[in-house]
Write a protein that holds these residues in place. Structure first.
Motif, mmCIF file in Angstrom:
data_model
loop_
_atom_site.group_PDB
_atom_site.id
_atom_site.type_symbol
_atom_site.label_atom_id
_atom_site.label_comp_id
_atom_site.label_asym_id
_atom_site.label_seq_id
_atom_site.Cartn_x
_atom_site.Cartn_y
_atom_site.Cartn_z
ATOM 1 N N THR A 98 0.735 -1.322 0.171
ATOM 2 C CA THR A 98 -0.373 -0.098 -0.307
ATOM 3 C C THR A 98 0.456 1.136 -0.135
ATOM 4 O OG1 THR A 98 -1.631 -1.452 1.163
ATOM 5 C CG2 THR A 98 -1.663 1.009 0.797
ATOM 6 N N ARG A 99 1.595 1.469 0.826
ATOM 7 C CA ARG A 99 2.736 2.708 1.169
ATOM 8 C C ARG A 99 3.354 2.294 -0.356
ATOM 9 N NH1 ARG A 99 4.472 2.151 7.335
ATOM 10 N NH2 ARG A 99 2.584 2.399 8.013
ATOM 11 N N ARG A 100 4.086 1.488 -0.567
ATOM 12 C CA ARG A 100 5.454 1.771 -1.981
ATOM 13 C C ARG A 100 4.642 2.013 -3.130
ATOM 14 N NH1 ARG A 100 9.831 -1.553 -1.328
ATOM 15 N NH2 ARG A 100 10.323 -1.259 -3.488
ATOM 16 N N LEU A 101 2.868 1.644 -3.288
ATOM 17 C CA LEU A 101 2.338 2.141 -4.388
ATOM 18 C C LEU A 101 1.500 3.199 -4.341
ATOM 19 C CD1 LEU A 101 0.718 -1.462 -5.395
ATOM 20 C CD2 LEU A 101 3.206 -0.468 -6.401
ATOM 21 N N ARG A 102 1.637 4.087 -3.146
ATOM 22 C CA ARG A 102 1.117 4.992 -3.119
ATOM 23 C C ARG A 102 -0.556 5.293 -2.705
ATOM 24 N NH1 ARG A 102 5.978 6.301 -5.187
ATOM 25 N NH2 ARG A 102 7.204 7.564 -4.363
ATOM 26 N N TYR A 103 -0.539 4.123 -2.639
ATOM 27 C CA TYR A 103 -2.006 3.717 -2.491
ATOM 28 C C TYR A 103 -2.926 4.349 -1.001
ATOM 29 C CZ TYR A 103 -2.785 1.326 -6.562
ATOM 30 O OH TYR A 103 -1.816 0.578 -8.303
ATOM 31 N N GLY A 340 3.504 -6.024 -7.100
ATOM 32 C CA GLY A 340 2.747 -4.928 -7.783
ATOM 33 C C GLY A 340 3.011 -3.912 -8.685
ATOM 34 N N GLU A 341 4.734 -3.379 -8.248
ATOM 35 C CA GLU A 341 4.802 -2.648 -9.141
ATOM 36 C C GLU A 341 4.782 -2.984 -11.015
ATOM 37 O OE1 GLU A 341 8.460 -1.970 -7.271
ATOM 38 O OE2 GLU A 341 7.445 -0.224 -6.202
ATOM 39 N N SER A 342 5.045 -4.658 -10.293
ATOM 40 C CA SER A 342 4.860 -5.082 -11.890
ATOM 41 C C SER A 342 3.544 -4.826 -12.632
ATOM 42 C CB SER A 342 5.453 -6.515 -12.123
ATOM 43 O OG SER A 342 6.184 -6.824 -11.562
ATOM 44 N N ILE A 343 2.636 -5.546 -11.885
ATOM 45 C CA ILE A 343 1.095 -5.228 -12.430
ATOM 46 C C ILE A 343 1.378 -3.957 -12.623
ATOM 47 C CG2 ILE A 343 -1.326 -5.727 -11.520
ATOM 48 C CD1 ILE A 343 -0.455 -8.071 -9.962
ATOM 49 N N ASP A 344 1.309 -3.240 -11.920
ATOM 50 C CA ASP A 344 0.791 -1.912 -12.010
ATOM 51 C C ASP A 344 1.547 -1.319 -13.349
ATOM 52 O OD1 ASP A 344 -0.540 -0.969 -10.163
ATOM 53 O OD2 ASP A 344 0.578 0.570 -9.076
#
Length: 919
Positions: A98-103, A340-344
């Motif tokens: 959540t934090r790394r992806l800024r959600y 998550g970054e890969s999916i983004d």
């Protein structure tokens, strides 16, 4: 359960104030990142308990919780303390994500804590049903939170690496035991996979005591996924022809199939890379996926985890995720955020978790338990299902046909103490080309004689027994099938060329030969002997008719522009070039050829040795041989005529201290009408080589004029741009300049090294090499480099025949256009319906697409692509072909009319097709 709350995670550099009752747990790796004095604050607070440890076991012991608790079991699954650790790991990963992806977090922390505490209390009370239900609610809560960011599930691959020495661990441990039917119904599957390379497959097949039967049964039944089918780890496919590489791939596939009892569907190898131009071979063998990673060296992965690998007109999905060491916890701290970054970014998020049998860190085990409850952090896949049922990529990967680490094969051979490591490469390359040419000549003979090919000839994997093209037997059989009658008079000759490149050959007859025929380039006569330069068609023959005609009737160009003799002093000169031999060094001082003025080429012997007294950044170039000196002690003309010139030089190679480290004798040969300077030498090293063959060697260095030249290696019968300084190219390489090209015909000398921008060394002698003789050839502006490189090993063969006026002066059996494509296999069959057929392989040697036209000496009735090339395909029924313009027929993209088959190919494509001839 006692505290009534779940732990709260904090960054090590920003911990909370240690006021009030607290338990502060600090892993050892995080201790140095804490603010100064934080530990003292905690120690001063008597209600604060400070816990520090290297791992979970130490920290549990410090908390007084080291006593193990029994697992509880329901009708459908078992739970233990490890499931609560897994829930804590999942909470941490979702929060980091959540934090790394800024959600913005949507996690219902109150509900999460309530369910976790309820599960813990129920577990301690022995109420297993309530504990399981509450844990399900915990993991469902985390899954809902993850679904707010992205709905697709990351892919997780558990891959166990095996070697023959670790197979006993696989047989003993229970980690591969399949779940019961009830467990499968109540929990998510977390399958495992193993890597079965060639060495492991050999060990499985060799075990006759049934030790591994249960393990092989789990692989065959699909309980455990697996990948394999690769050749042995020491197989360097860059040092092979395409036929050799395909043979070792087939052998590896067959070995894995026999070991497990079913063919592998996912290709992988533990050690060594897999060139991308072998993708069609993988697809033909039935593979649905590919793992191109070299696990031993840690190379082969890409920026994206799953891509499409395309080559030769076919595609296969490739798993190129960087492997994660499942035995270490460090990579698992931010695993969720990375996925998550890969999916983004639109990629297919995949974590490839590699480990040895029985190994796996606590975080890895937590991840597996999380995946058995929910898909918040991803789903574990069997490799076959991952490629067939998982998300399919739409991005194409960047692939390389030339391996970046193939040069290590020479280093390994020297370190093992192999005898003659360079000679071994020469023998393998020559035998492969000779076998290919022998089978082509057999196919040409069979096609003329309308009979099946002799299939008893050795395959590319049996290169220990080469077909000697210089023996007259094969060529004599062809001559007889062509209508000629052989004899021993040597007055008339049939010159046979099985390769798909036209060659100019120098032959000698015991009669005078006329230069009237168009294919006779030139003739020089001395008494009853004639030296004839004859142009032989590709995949064909040329006849040199002896008689009473003189050899002096030549065109004005040939009479006035050809030198009287080729060798003069220290110069070799013919129609295409002038070669100057240095009387100081004994090397080639200069070559003057082509439309550009000035010297374009030079060559000398160099002694390269490592030097430790140079700056570290220059150590790679410290063995460049700049300080060695080649000196000439004797130079003389050995032969000089209108047909050929030979100059011999001898001398020494000196090291920087002017000490002799080798002696040499070299013959430079130039023939009439040839674009090749041929070199035959003998070197006798007296210096000592180190164990690094790429920095300590005796080599032949060439230099070209342009500093912006591009080197292209001939690898597996194709031209590839070289991107490394250490090159593997048994057939040599091409140096492309702006307006000209220079070819190094290595003749099996496999190892080359770029030095600076203009120099290329061909390694002649390294540690362990005992053979003193060598041969090289340098070509200037030669067409069809791949064909010419093979032609140096297998030149046209001359057969003495009886002179007949009825014989055609020349002819071809097959003809390929454009010339950059080559026929590498021609096998003739007699079908069950009585029709003559041939299975043909054509290789596009360059990286550009082309429209090919293949002509045969017989009219074509049907043509189609081949997949397996077995008898069923050879005898397939002939369908009704569609009519095309100009009465051409077409099936599956192939068109044919009269004696010609036409189809399109992509760059470097290898095409196998069947052609059925009219009766």
């Amino acid at each position: 359960a006692q505290s009534g709350q779940i732990p709260t995670w904090y960054r090590a550099d920003s911990p909370p104030e240690p006021d009030g009752p607290r338990i502060v747990v600090v892993p050892d790796p995080s201790f140095d990142q804490l603010p100064s004095g934080f530990e003292n604050k905690c120690q001063r607070n008597h209600d604060c308990q400070w816990i520090q440890g290297a791992d979970r076991t130490q920290m549990l012991a410090a908390l007084g919780l080291s006593e193990p608790l029994a697992e509880l079991e329901t009708e459908h699954r078992r739970i233990g303390v490890e499931d609560f650790f897994a829930a804590g790991y999942a909470v941490l990963q979702v929060q980091i994500m959540t934090r790394r992806l800024r959600y913005t977090s949507n996690l219902d922390e109150i509900h999460l804590q309530k369910q976790a505490v309820q599960a813990a209390k129920a577990y301690l009370d022995g109420d297993v049903e309530t504990a399981v239900t509450a844990l399900h609610n915990v993991f469902d809560c985390l899954s809902e939170e993850r679904d707010h960011y992205f709905s697709s599930d990351p892919h997780l691959i558990d891959l166990t690496l095996l070697t023959p020495s670790t197979l006993d661990q696989v047989a003993d441990v229970q980690q591969f035991s399949p779940a019961t039917n009830q467990e499968q119904a109540a929990r998510l599957d977390t399958p495992q996979n193993v890597l079965i390379d060639a060495e492991v497959a050999q060990a499985l097949s060799a075990a006759g005591d049934g030790k591994y039967d249960r393990f092989k049964s789990m692989l065959g039944d699909g309980h455990v996924g697996w990948a394999g089918g690769a050749p042995l780890g020491d197989a360097c496919m860059d040092a092979m022809t395409f036929g050799q590489a395909e043979s070792v791939m087939n052998a590896g596939h067959q070995l894995a199939t026999e070991a497990i009892g079913q063919p592998p569907t996912v290709y992988a190898r533990f050690s060594g890379s897999t060139p991308s131009d072998l993708t069609p071979t993988l697809v033909r063998l039935g593979y649905v996926g590919l793992i191109p990673i070299d696990f031993a060296r840690g190379t082969g992965f890409g920026e994206e985890a799953k891509v499409i690998q395309q080559a030769g007109g076919v595609e296969i999905e490739s798993l190129t995720a960087k492997p994660i060491d499942a035995a270490g916890d460090s990579a698992f701290l931010s695993l969720g955020a990375r996925l998550g970054e890969s999916i983004d970014s639109g990629e297919i998020a995949t974590a490839l978790l590699a480990h040895w049998p029985g190994q796996g860190c606590e975080s890895f085990q937590d991840l597996r338990r999380v995946a058995s409850w929910c898909l918040a952090l991803g789903r574990f896949w069997k490799l076959h299902d991952y490629f067939c049922e998982g998300e399919h990529p739409y991005h194409h990967g960047t692939t390389r046909s030339v391996s970046s680490d193939s040069h290590e094969s020479l280093t390994s051979a020297v370190h093992r103490g192999d005898v003659d490591p360079i000679t071994a490469g020469i023998k393998s390359a020559k035998n492969a080309v000779q076998n290919e040419a022998g089978r082509l000549l057999e196919g040409m003979t069979a096609l003329i004689a309308a009979r099946p090919s002799n299939n008893d000839r050795p395959s590319d994997s049996e290169t220990n027994q080469p077909v000697d093209l210089q023996s007259i037997e094969l060529a004599a059989q062809f001559a007889k099938a062509s209508g000629a009658e052989t004899d021993d008079a040597n007055r008339s000759l049939m010159v046979v060329n099985p390769l798909s490149v036209g060659k100019r050959a120098l032959v000698t007859t015991h009669s005078q030969v006329s230069v009237g025929p168009e294919h006779i380039y030139a003739v020089s006569c001395t008494g009853d002997r004639s030296d004839v330069s004859v142009d032989v068609p590709a995949s064909g023959f040329a006849v040199v008719q002896g008689g009473d005609g003189g050899g002096q009737k030549q065109s004005l160009f040939k009479r006035f522009f050809r030198p009287a003799t080729i060798a003069d002093g220290n110069t070799l000169r013919n129609e295409f070039m002038e070669v100057s031999i240095s009387d100081e060094t004994g090397g080639i001082q200069g070559v003057y050829s082509g439309g550009t003025r000035g010297n374009r080429f030079s060559m000398r012997l160099v002694w390269a040795s490592p030097s430790d007294d140079r700056p570290k950044s220059k150590k790679e170039d410290s063995s460049d041989g700049h300080s060695s000196t080649m000196t000439c002690e004797k130079i003389r003309v050995m032969e000089s005529s209108e047909a050929v010139g030979v100059i011999e030089v001898s001398g020494s190679v000196l090291d920087p201290a002017s000490k002799s480290v080798a002696t040499y004798t070299i013959e430079y040969r130039l023939e009439r009408g040839s674009r090749w300077v041929q070199i035959a030498g003998r070197v006798q090293p007296t210096g000592i080589f180190s164990t690094d063959p790429w920095k300590s060697y005796l080599g032949a260095r060439v230099a070209v004029a342009s500093e912006s030249s591009i080197a292209r290696v001939i690898v597996r019968d194709k031209l590839h741009r070289a991107r490394s300084r250490r090159l593997i190219a048994p057939l040599g390489l091409v140096i492309d300049e702006a307006e000209r090209q220079t070819q190094i015909g290595a003749g099996g000398l496999t190892y080359h090294r770029r030095v600076g921008d203009r120099f290329i060394d061909t390694l002649l002698v390294v540690k362990g090499e005992t053979k003193e003789s060598f041969s090289l050839a340098y070509g200037f502006d030669t067409p069809n480099p791949v064909g010419n490189a093979k032609g140096l090993i297998c030149p046209p063969t001359a057969v003495s025949i009886v002179s007949k006026s009825s014989l055609p002066p020349r002819g071809w059996i097959t003809h390929v256009a454009p010339a950059e494509a080559m026929i590498s296999s021609l096998v003739v069959h007699r079908r069950e319906d009585g029709l003559l057929a041939a299975s043909v392989r054509v290789i596009q040697t360059r990286s550009k697409s082309a429209s090919l036209a293949i002509r045969f000496c017989r009219d074509v009735q049907f043509a189609t692509n081949l997949q397996l090339g077995d008898l069923q395909e050879i005898n397939q029924s002939i369908p009704q072909a569609s009519d095309d313009d100009a009465d051409a027929k077409q099936v599956t993209g192939m068109k044919w009319k009269a004696d010609t088959v036409r189809f399109s190919v992509s760059g470097h494509q290898v095409t196998d097709f069947l052609v059925v001839f009219q009766s």
